[in-house]
Structures are given as structure tokens and as C-alpha cells.
Design a protein around this motif. Structure first.
Motif, short mmCIF file in Angstrom:
data_model
loop_
_atom_site.label_atom_id
_atom_site.label_comp_id
_atom_site.label_asym_id
_atom_site.label_seq_id
_atom_site.Cartn_x
_atom_site.Cartn_y
_atom_site.Cartn_z
N ARG A 34 0.84 -1.21 0.00
CA ARG A 34 0.00 0.00 0.00
C ARG A 34 0.87 1.25 0.00
O ARG A 34 0.59 2.22 -0.72
CB ARG A 34 -0.94 -0.03 1.21
N CYS A 42 -0.37 8.68 -5.56
CA CYS A 42 0.55 8.29 -4.49
C CYS A 42 1.98 8.69 -4.83
O CYS A 42 2.73 9.13 -3.96
CB CYS A 42 0.47 6.79 -4.24
N HIS A 78 -8.51 2.11 -1.59
CA HIS A 78 -7.63 2.55 -2.67
C HIS A 78 -7.43 1.43 -3.67
O HIS A 78 -7.14 0.30 -3.30
CB HIS A 78 -6.29 2.99 -2.09
ZN LIG Z 1 -2.05 4.96 -5.12
#
Ligand SMILES: [Zn+2]
Length: 99
Positions: A34, A42, A78
Motif C-alpha cells: 500500500r 501516491c 484505494h
Molecule cells: Zn495509489
């Protein structure tokens, strides 16, 4: 790079195990996956130096094959990251003994 021969998602342990075709096995924690999400959102956050606070309890809930890699869906909702095989191989924490 070839897809691994096997993928094992151990949700209770929070680990994804990849069995590569050369016989090597690698385990990557869900939290690490993650935190290393390669989606543009991200990536941009990491480039800005944003501290990635990844909840250790985050879990990988679904794996969608994309040919050159896998799209991973996490328990925090996500699901934008598509992880190429080569990227996954680079993320592995430690090789484990096959079998
Ligand atoms: Zn991401």
C-alpha cells in the motif's frame, strides 16, 4: 518480465507471496504494498515528501491481473495502483526458501 507462477494472498498474515518462474519466492507485506502504490496520486504525494502513514492493518482485498502486472485493491478503498511484475520483484523484503 514473465508473470509469477503463483500468487498467494494471506489476508490474516497481511502478506502477498509471489512465486517467480526461476523458483524464487518473495513475501511482501500488505502495508508495504500500500505504501509503495505506484499510481500517479501516491507517486505525487511521495515526491512532495508527504509522510506516508500506512496503517499496518491495511489489507489487500483483491488482485486484478493486468497482463504486465496486477491492479491491487486495498481495504482502505484505494484501488488505483497497477504494479508491474518488475516493480513487485523490487519491493520484496526478503526471499524465502521455496516450498
Ligand atoms: Zn495509489
Amino acid at each position: 518480465m514473465d508473470a509469477p507462477a503463483g500468487l498467494r494472498n494471506a489476508r490474516s498474515e497481511g502478506r502477498l507471496t509471489l512465486e517467480w518462474r526461476d523458483g524464487e519466492q518473495q513475501a511482501i507485506s500488505h502495508a508495504r504494498l500500500r505504501g509503495a502504490c505506484p499510481c500517479s496520486q501516491c507517486k505525487a504525494a511521495r515526491l512532495r515528501g508527504a509522510i506516508a502513514l500506512v496503517d499496518e492493518a491495511v489489507r489487500l482485498t483483491a488482485i486484478h491481473p493486468q497482463g504486465y502486472g496486477v491492479q491491487l485493491v486495498f481495504s482502505d478503498g484505494h484501488e488505483r495502483g497497477i504494479y508491474p511484475w518488475e516493480y513487485l520483484r523490487g519491493l520484496a523484503e526478503a526471499p524465502t526458501v521455496p516450498g
